[in-house]
Scaffold this motif. Structure first.
Motif, short mmCIF file in Angstrom:
data_model
loop_
_atom_site.label_atom_id
_atom_site.label_comp_id
_atom_site.label_asym_id
_atom_site.label_seq_id
_atom_site.Cartn_x
_atom_site.Cartn_y
_atom_site.Cartn_z
N ARG A 186 -3.20 -5.90 -14.04
CA ARG A 186 -4.29 -4.92 -13.94
C ARG A 186 -4.91 -4.96 -12.56
NH1 ARG A 186 -9.30 -7.17 -13.76
NH2 ARG A 186 -9.47 -9.37 -14.39
N ARG A 187 -5.59 -3.86 -12.22
CA ARG A 187 -6.33 -3.82 -10.96
C ARG A 187 -7.37 -4.93 -10.95
NH1 ARG A 187 -6.30 1.13 -7.92
NH2 ARG A 187 -7.93 0.19 -6.64
N LEU A 188 -7.50 -5.57 -9.82
CA LEU A 188 -8.39 -6.72 -9.69
C LEU A 188 -9.40 -6.44 -8.60
CD1 LEU A 188 -9.03 -9.72 -10.36
CD2 LEU A 188 -7.32 -10.36 -8.64
N ASP A 189 -10.66 -6.53 -8.95
CA ASP A 189 -11.72 -6.37 -7.96
C ASP A 189 -11.89 -7.68 -7.20
OD1 ASP A 189 -14.57 -6.34 -6.89
OD2 ASP A 189 -14.44 -4.31 -7.75
N LEU A 222 0.15 -15.50 -4.01
CA LEU A 222 0.58 -14.10 -3.98
C LEU A 222 2.06 -14.07 -4.34
CD1 LEU A 222 0.31 -11.09 -3.39
CD2 LEU A 222 0.71 -11.60 -0.96
N ALA A 223 2.36 -13.51 -5.50
CA ALA A 223 3.74 -13.34 -5.97
C ALA A 223 3.95 -11.85 -6.20
CB ALA A 223 3.98 -14.14 -7.24
N ALA A 224 4.12 -11.11 -5.12
CA ALA A 224 4.18 -9.65 -5.21
C ALA A 224 5.37 -9.20 -6.03
CB ALA A 224 4.24 -9.05 -3.80
N CYS A 225 5.11 -8.35 -7.01
CA CYS A 225 6.13 -7.91 -7.96
C CYS A 225 7.27 -7.18 -7.24
CB CYS A 225 5.50 -6.98 -9.00
SG CYS A 225 6.62 -6.42 -10.26
N GLY A 226 8.48 -7.71 -7.37
CA GLY A 226 9.64 -7.09 -6.76
C GLY A 226 9.76 -7.27 -5.27
N LYS A 227 8.89 -8.09 -4.68
CA LYS A 227 8.89 -8.28 -3.24
C LYS A 227 9.47 -9.64 -2.86
CE LYS A 227 6.79 -4.58 -1.56
NZ LYS A 227 7.42 -3.72 -0.54
N GLY A 261 0.81 -1.21 0.00
CA GLY A 261 0.00 0.00 0.00
C GLY A 261 0.84 1.26 0.00
N ALA A 262 1.93 1.25 0.80
CA ALA A 262 2.82 2.41 0.85
C ALA A 262 3.52 2.63 -0.48
CB ALA A 262 3.83 2.23 1.97
N VAL A 263 3.94 1.55 -1.12
CA VAL A 263 4.60 1.67 -2.43
C VAL A 263 3.63 2.25 -3.46
CG1 VAL A 263 5.62 0.39 -4.35
CG2 VAL A 263 6.27 -0.17 -2.00
N ASP A 264 2.40 1.74 -3.46
CA ASP A 264 1.41 2.24 -4.41
C ASP A 264 1.18 3.74 -4.23
OD1 ASP A 264 -0.84 1.53 -6.39
OD2 ASP A 264 -1.92 2.60 -4.81
N ARG A 265 1.07 4.18 -2.98
CA ARG A 265 0.86 5.61 -2.72
C ARG A 265 2.06 6.43 -3.19
NH1 ARG A 265 -1.52 3.25 1.81
NH2 ARG A 265 0.36 3.48 3.08
N LEU A 266 3.26 5.95 -2.91
CA LEU A 266 4.47 6.69 -3.29
C LEU A 266 4.58 6.80 -4.81
CD1 LEU A 266 7.17 8.02 -2.66
CD2 LEU A 266 8.20 5.74 -2.56
N ALA A 298 -0.89 -6.80 -3.54
CA ALA A 298 -1.93 -7.03 -2.54
C ALA A 298 -2.73 -5.78 -2.19
CB ALA A 298 -1.30 -7.60 -1.26
N ASP A 299 -2.13 -4.60 -2.29
CA ASP A 299 -2.82 -3.39 -1.85
C ASP A 299 -2.42 -2.22 -2.76
OD1 ASP A 299 -4.20 -1.44 -0.51
OD2 ASP A 299 -2.81 -1.33 1.20
N PRO A 300 -3.24 -1.92 -3.78
CA PRO A 300 -4.50 -2.59 -4.14
C PRO A 300 -4.23 -3.91 -4.86
CG PRO A 300 -4.00 -0.88 -5.72
CD PRO A 300 -2.95 -0.76 -4.65
#
Length: 306
Positions: free
Chosen positions: A206-209, A223-228, A54-59, A175-177
């Motif tokens: 893409r964003r997933l609802d 969950l395979a978070a990109c770059g995480k 979530g913090a990365v997305d906001r930044l 994960a967030d979003p």
């Protein structure tokens, strides 16, 4: 030849081609193999390594709104390293130094380094890039041999899983979003004997609802978070588990919710994508993919039970 790589996947390819001793500079994200981590790093980023999704997305959104870059390229250091070949990417400006910036800086270097820009969107493109780098570095035969070996492993997985029931899969890249997977990852899911419910091969993530996930009723959720890293992804699992209806999903009831090391295995379009394929096949079909037993452990994945 003096080579500078601006992205981890290219560094891994170059090392797999036996060119490690010709690398003179790498990106801030290059961490594999261990033998290259001492090399000068010509890029940096404003994204904190341990920030939540979530913090990365906001930044990222804040930087884009302000017209500010996510990455910096040390032009002075690059000039001192005097590369003959500079490897960059044109796929994603959120993941690495943008192609346009690398091109601009390369054009100002004394001696004008040759620029190779990689932009794979499918697994076949990754194989093509391996051969392309081989051709640019005088190691084409070695590159073709490497691709043959990777294809042989791919075919082993395909043959092991083709006749098995294919579980419904939700592979989440953020994960967030929430983001569905993209590019080469749907290829990996299909080859591993699964059916990805939210993405088409080659498309961007893409964003997933969450309603889409509930409608799909996945039998496995990864969950395979990109770059995480694995640890970062594992910390995001409780957020997913708190979403309405999670506990009733078939994957949750069967204990088939996993976090994996996205940074090492899924985000980087290089040779280790075949490790990713074998990992997925083992997760989807452990009874038939015993070839992976012992290779994947707590250092590679974490399971979650609500």
């Amino acid at each position: 030849m003096r080579i500078v790589s601006l992205l981890p996947s290219a560094t891994e390819i170059l090392c797999a081609l036996g060119l490690e001793d010709q690398l003179v500079g790498i990106s801030h994200g290059c961490d594999y193999p261990d033998s290259i981590v001492h090399l000068p790093r010509v890029t940096s980023t404003v994204i904190p390594k341990d920030a939540s999704s979530g913090a990365v997305d906001r930044l990222v959104r804040e930087q884009h709104r302000a017209g500010l870059p996510l990455y910096q390229l040390d032009e002075a250091l690059l000039s001192r390293l005097a590369p003959d070949l500079l490897v960059t990417q044109g796929l994603c400006d959120v993941c690495a130094v943008p192609d346009a910036e690398a091109t601009r800086v390369a054009g100002r270097l004394a001696g004008r380094a040759e620029l190779v820009s990689l932009a794979p969107t499918r697994l076949e493109d990754v194989f093509r890039d391996v051969v392309e780098l081989g051709a640019r570095t005088g190691t084409r035969e070695r590159a073709e041999a490497l691709v043959r070996g990777l294809r042989a492993r791919l075919e082993s997985v395909r043959e092991a899983t083709a006749a098995l029931p294919h579980p419904r899969v939700s592979l989440v890249e953020w994960a967030d979003p929430l983001y569905a997977c993209g590019h080469w990852t749907p290829d990996l899911v299909a080859l591993a004997g699964g059916v990805e419910g939210h993405a088409r091969p080659g498309d961007r993530s893409r964003r997933l609802d969450w309603a889409e996930v509930l409608a799909w009723q996945p039998e496995a959720l990864v969950l395979a978070a990109c770059g995480k890293s694995l640890e970062d992804s594992r910390l995001e699992l409780p957020r997913l588990a708190a979403l309405p209806g999670f506990a009733e999903l078939p994957c949750a009831r069967a204990g088939r919710v996993f976090a994996v090391d996205g940074q090492a295995y899924f985000s980087r379009p290089g040779p280790r994508l075949i490790d990713s394929l074998e990992l997925l096949a083992w997760l989807f079909h452990p009874e038939r993919c015993s070839f992976a037993d012992g290779r994947f452990s707590a250092a590679t994945l974490a399971s979650f039970t609500p």
